[in-house]
Design a protein around this motif. Structure first.
Motif, PDB file in Angstrom:
ATOM      1  N   ASP A  92       0.826  -1.215   0.000  1.00  0.00           N
ATOM      2  CA  ASP A  92       0.000   0.000   0.000  1.00  0.00           C
ATOM      3  C   ASP A  92       0.864   1.271   0.000  1.00  0.00           C
ATOM      4  O   ASP A  92       0.434   2.338   0.438  1.00  0.00           O
ATOM      5  CB  ASP A  92      -0.952  -0.014   1.207  1.00  0.00           C
ATOM      6  N   GLY A  93       2.080   1.131  -0.521  1.00  0.00           N
ATOM      7  CA  GLY A  93       2.988   2.285  -0.569  1.00  0.00           C
ATOM      8  C   GLY A  93       2.679   3.211  -1.730  1.00  0.00           C
ATOM      9  O   GLY A  93       1.859   2.903  -2.600  1.00  0.00           O
ATOM     10  N   VAL A  94       3.348   4.370  -1.747  1.00  0.00           N
ATOM     11  CA  VAL A  94       3.165   5.321  -2.850  1.00  0.00           C
ATOM     12  C   VAL A  94       4.514   5.722  -3.449  1.00  0.00           C
ATOM     13  O   VAL A  94       5.517   5.838  -2.743  1.00  0.00           O
ATOM     14  CB  VAL A  94       2.434   6.616  -2.417  1.00  0.00           C
ATOM     15  N   PHE A  95       4.482   5.913  -4.759  1.00  0.00           N
ATOM     16  CA  PHE A  95       5.631   6.466  -5.471  1.00  0.00           C
ATOM     17  C   PHE A  95       5.242   7.884  -5.866  1.00  0.00           C
ATOM     18  O   PHE A  95       4.309   8.082  -6.651  1.00  0.00           O
ATOM     19  CB  PHE A  95       5.945   5.609  -6.703  1.00  0.00           C
ATOM     20  N   VAL A  96       5.919   8.863  -5.274  1.00  0.00           N
ATOM     21  CA  VAL A  96       5.585  10.269  -5.487  1.00  0.00           C
ATOM     22  C   VAL A  96       6.753  10.948  -6.185  1.00  0.00           C
ATOM     23  O   VAL A  96       7.894  10.827  -5.734  1.00  0.00           O
ATOM     24  CB  VAL A  96       5.327  10.969  -4.121  1.00  0.00           C
ATOM     25  N   PHE A  97       6.475  11.622  -7.279  1.00  0.00           N
ATOM     26  CA  PHE A  97       7.567  12.371  -7.928  1.00  0.00           C
ATOM     27  C   PHE A  97       7.070  13.682  -8.486  1.00  0.00           C
ATOM     28  O   PHE A  97       5.903  13.818  -8.847  1.00  0.00           O
ATOM     29  CB  PHE A  97       8.271  11.524  -9.005  1.00  0.00           C
ATOM     30  N   GLU A  98       7.937  14.671  -8.500  1.00  0.00           N
ATOM     31  CA  GLU A  98       7.572  15.987  -9.019  1.00  0.00           C
ATOM     32  C   GLU A  98       8.629  16.442 -10.026  1.00  0.00           C
ATOM     33  O   GLU A  98       9.830  16.299  -9.797  1.00  0.00           O
ATOM     34  CB  GLU A  98       7.404  16.996  -7.872  1.00  0.00           C
ATOM     35  N   ASP A  99       8.141  16.937 -11.136  1.00  0.00           N
ATOM     36  CA  ASP A  99       9.025  17.334 -12.243  1.00  0.00           C
ATOM     37  C   ASP A  99       8.386  18.478 -13.008  1.00  0.00           C
ATOM     38  O   ASP A  99       7.173  18.683 -12.925  1.00  0.00           O
ATOM     39  CB  ASP A  99       9.215  16.142 -13.199  1.00  0.00           C
ATOM     40  N   PRO A 100       9.207  19.225 -13.808  1.00  0.00           N
ATOM     41  CA  PRO A 100       8.641  20.300 -14.619  1.00  0.00           C
ATOM     42  C   PRO A 100       7.492  19.769 -15.476  1.00  0.00           C
ATOM     43  O   PRO A 100       7.567  18.672 -16.026  1.00  0.00           O
ATOM     44  CB  PRO A 100       9.822  20.731 -15.497  1.00  0.00           C
ATOM     45  N   TYR A 101       6.443  20.588 -15.568  1.00  0.00           N
ATOM     46  CA  TYR A 101       5.225  20.174 -16.275  1.00  0.00           C
ATOM     47  C   TYR A 101       5.267  20.714 -17.699  1.00  0.00           C
ATOM     48  O   TYR A 101       5.386  21.923 -17.906  1.00  0.00           O
ATOM     49  CB  TYR A 101       4.018  20.731 -15.512  1.00  0.00           C
ATOM     50  N   PHE A 102       5.141  19.829 -18.660  1.00  0.00           N
ATOM     51  CA  PHE A 102       5.245  20.236 -20.061  1.00  0.00           C
ATOM     52  C   PHE A 102       4.207  21.300 -20.421  1.00  0.00           C
ATOM     53  O   PHE A 102       4.469  22.184 -21.244  1.00  0.00           O
ATOM     54  CB  PHE A 102       5.127  19.014 -20.982  1.00  0.00           C
TER      55      PHE A 102
ATOM     56  N   LEU B 255       1.732   7.719  -7.574  1.00  0.00           N
ATOM     57  CA  LEU B 255       1.368   6.413  -8.125  1.00  0.00           C
ATOM     58  C   LEU B 255       1.200   5.421  -6.983  1.00  0.00           C
ATOM     59  O   LEU B 255       1.935   5.472  -5.990  1.00  0.00           O
ATOM     60  CB  LEU B 255       2.455   5.867  -9.057  1.00  0.00           C
ATOM     61  N   ALA B 256       0.236   4.531  -7.151  1.00  0.00           N
ATOM     62  CA  ALA B 256       0.039   3.437  -6.182  1.00  0.00           C
ATOM     63  C   ALA B 256      -0.225   2.173  -6.989  1.00  0.00           C
ATOM     64  O   ALA B 256      -0.430   2.240  -8.202  1.00  0.00           O
ATOM     65  CB  ALA B 256      -1.137   3.760  -5.274  1.00  0.00           C
ATOM     66  N   ARG B 257      -0.208   1.040  -6.314  1.00  0.00           N
ATOM     67  CA  ARG B 257      -0.505  -0.204  -7.035  1.00  0.00           C
ATOM     68  C   ARG B 257      -1.943  -0.140  -7.545  1.00  0.00           C
ATOM     69  O   ARG B 257      -2.844   0.322  -6.833  1.00  0.00           O
ATOM     70  CB  ARG B 257      -0.312  -1.409  -6.115  1.00  0.00           C
ATOM     71  N   ALA B 258      -2.141  -0.608  -8.776  1.00  0.00           N
ATOM     72  CA  ALA B 258      -3.444  -0.486  -9.435  1.00  0.00           C
ATOM     73  C   ALA B 258      -4.537  -1.069  -8.550  1.00  0.00           C
ATOM     74  O   ALA B 258      -4.393  -2.163  -7.995  1.00  0.00           O
ATOM     75  CB  ALA B 258      -3.414  -1.193 -10.784  1.00  0.00           C
ATOM     76  N   GLY B 259      -5.603  -0.323  -8.388  1.00  0.00           N
ATOM     77  CA  GLY B 259      -6.749  -0.778  -7.611  1.00  0.00           C
ATOM     78  C   GLY B 259      -6.610  -0.539  -6.117  1.00  0.00           C
ATOM     79  O   GLY B 259      -7.560  -0.696  -5.361  1.00  0.00           O
ATOM     80  N   GLY B 260      -5.428  -0.120  -5.678  1.00  0.00           N
ATOM     81  CA  GLY B 260      -5.178   0.053  -4.243  1.00  0.00           C
ATOM     82  C   GLY B 260      -5.780   1.323  -3.662  1.00  0.00           C
ATOM     83  O   GLY B 260      -6.185   1.354  -2.505  1.00  0.00           O
ATOM     84  N   ARG B 261      -5.809   2.383  -4.438  1.00  0.00           N
ATOM     85  CA  ARG B 261      -6.334   3.661  -3.939  1.00  0.00           C
ATOM     86  C   ARG B 261      -7.253   4.259  -4.996  1.00  0.00           C
ATOM     87  O   ARG B 261      -7.002   4.106  -6.193  1.00  0.00           O
ATOM     88  CB  ARG B 261      -5.194   4.650  -3.665  1.00  0.00           C
TER      89      ARG B 261
END
Ligand code: SAH
Ligand code: TYD
Ligand code: ZN
Length: 412
Positions: free
Chosen positions: A197-207, A260-266
């Motif tokens: 149930d972890g999350v992958f969080v990232f921030e980058d310049p937005y096109f 991002l989270a595992r599909a269906g998790g959140r």
């Protein structure tokens, strides 16, 4: 010398689809290669950008090998801006309050640089690991009490971390994921390392912000990808990861924070569909929009060079402010050298006493800006404008004028 190993990027680095080039900035140096004496064999590559007709991902046409960019001498310091220190302090605080409240939580940061975010996590006594290939900045993080592994994050490294530390509740990356062409390996690594149930969080310049502001200098060797909600969503899906939240951020001229989270998790937040719809409405990655972006960039080059030539003809003194990586694209694309901008000042010790990559403009310390003030200063660190204007009130006080080129050439 021309670039030794040119990988022609006509296939998408994410999905293998065809990539059509929409802008060519020509011959460019490595954007963070500041040398006291530029070597005779200074590296150059062709900086061109395109988008995939299948998954829409905007990406560079050519890839620079990662160890030419990220090494012990990598000069960029995340803690160089007070606004960014504050931003990352808040990021850490939010993780501590939300995702890291279970028993013995664990957070991994990709590209932790000098520890600007993880120092707060370390001070809170929470288990963490920074994965940082650039040795010099990794040492600075370690000196702040941050636990660092000096390597490039990729699938193999992820499985090693998992074996040693167990699964991560949060995997975080700021201004790093867009630097990594081998996105598949990263996402397989995230899939391996992330807790169920972890999350992958990232921030980058937005096109979208880049197009809207014509901030073309966000395009340089290190920024391999220019993400959109649509392209991130489709890149993540094959790895069982779902985009569950997006948040627009004002930093670095406009970014998006993706969760991002595992599909269906959140359950995905409404913001995901909203921003997707906005991108669609703007026809963000359609040929007409991209061609329009290119025309604006050409216009900016024309107006900036004309202005600098006029100021020189009038005998005005012009300096640059902030020897940013971004400035490499502007200077080399516009053909601006020490004849038009005799020096650039910058607070980064490792850049002082060097020359800018490709354009060979001397970089001086911040004290040189005041001694004496120039008549005009080109703001290459425009993403830190508010912070810099506040710090340099004295410049305006003596009648100094700022020159910006985002979203257009303007004297203020
Ligand atoms: N997160 C910081 C640093 C951004 S600069 C900030 O937002 O200010 C990008 C960083 O990513 C650099 O320090 C670089 O060394 C690092 N990096 C590049 N490739 C990487 C990879 N594969 N894994 C982890 N870090 C990487
Ligand atoms: P930044 O715009 O964050 O990134 P990049 O190099 O990726 O384009 O870089 C800011 C640069 O500007 C950095 O070299 C430090 C310098 N700087 C100053 O000289 N004075 C300042 O007040 C600030 C905030 C930055
Ligand atoms: Zn693609």
């Amino acid at each position: 010398m021309s670039f030794p190993k040119q990988i022609s990027g006509s296939r998408c680095r994410v999905c293998g689809g065809p990539v059509s080039e929409f802008f060519d900035f020509g011959r460019q140096p490595l954007s963070d290669a500041f040398h006291e004496q530029p070597p005779a064999d200074e590296l150059f590559f062709r900086l061109a950008v395109g988008n995939c007709s299948w998954c829409t991902m905007v990406q560079l046409m050519e890839e620079v090998p990662r160890d030419r960019m990220f090494h012990a001498g990598y000069p960029y310091l995340s803690s160089g801006s007070a606004v960014m220190r504050d931003h990352f302090g808040k990021v850490a605080g939010r993780f501590l309050e939300t995702e890291l409240t279970g028993p013995n939580p664990f957070v991994v940061e990709l590209g932790c640089n000098d520890g600007v975010m993880l120092r707060t996590i370390a001070e809170a006594g929470v288990r963490h690991l920074g994965v940082e290939p650039s040795g010099g900045v990794a040492d600075l993080a370690a000196a702040k009490g941050v636990r660092v592994r000096k390597s490039f994050f990729e699938e193999q490294v992820a499985t090693e971390i998992l074996a040693q530390d167990g699964p991560a509740d949060v995997i975080y990356a700021a201004n790093t994921l867009c630097h990594i062409p081998y996105l598949g390996s990263i996402l397989r690594g995230v899939d391996a390392l992330l807790a169920p149930d972890g999350v992958f969080v990232f921030e980058d310049p937005y096109f979208s912000d880049i197009v809207e502001r014509a901030s073309f200098d966000q395009i340089y060797d290190e920024h391999f990808y220019l993400f959109t909600v649509r392209s991130v969503q489709s890149a993540a899906r094959p790895y069982g990861l779902e985009l569950v939240d997006v948040e627009r951020l004002p930093v670095h001229g406009g970014e998006v924070r993706y969760t991002l989270a595992r599909a269906g998790g959140r359950r995905p937040a409404p913001a995901v569909a909203e921003l997707l719809a906005e991108e669609h409405e703007r026809r963000l990655t359609e040929a007409e929009t991209l061609a329009g972006f290119g025309s604006r960039v050409e216009g900016i080059r024309e107006r900036l060079v004309t202005l600098l030539r006029e100021l020189k003809a009038k005998g005005k003194r012009v300096a640059g402010y902030g020897a940013t990586a971004k400035s490499a694209t502007v200077l080399n694309y516009c053909g601006i050298g020490p004849d038009l901008i005799p020096y650039i000042t910058d607070t980064t010790k490792a850049k002082q006493g060097t020359k800018t990559p490709g354009s060979h403009i001397p970089v001086l310390g911040p004290e040189a800006f005041r001694d004496p003030y120039p008549d005009y200063a080109v703001l290459f660190a425009w993403n830190h404008a508010a912070e810099i204007m506040e710090k340099e009130v004295g410049f305006a006080g003596v009648g100094g004028e700022w020159i910006t080129y985002v979203p257009d050439v303007c004297v203020v």
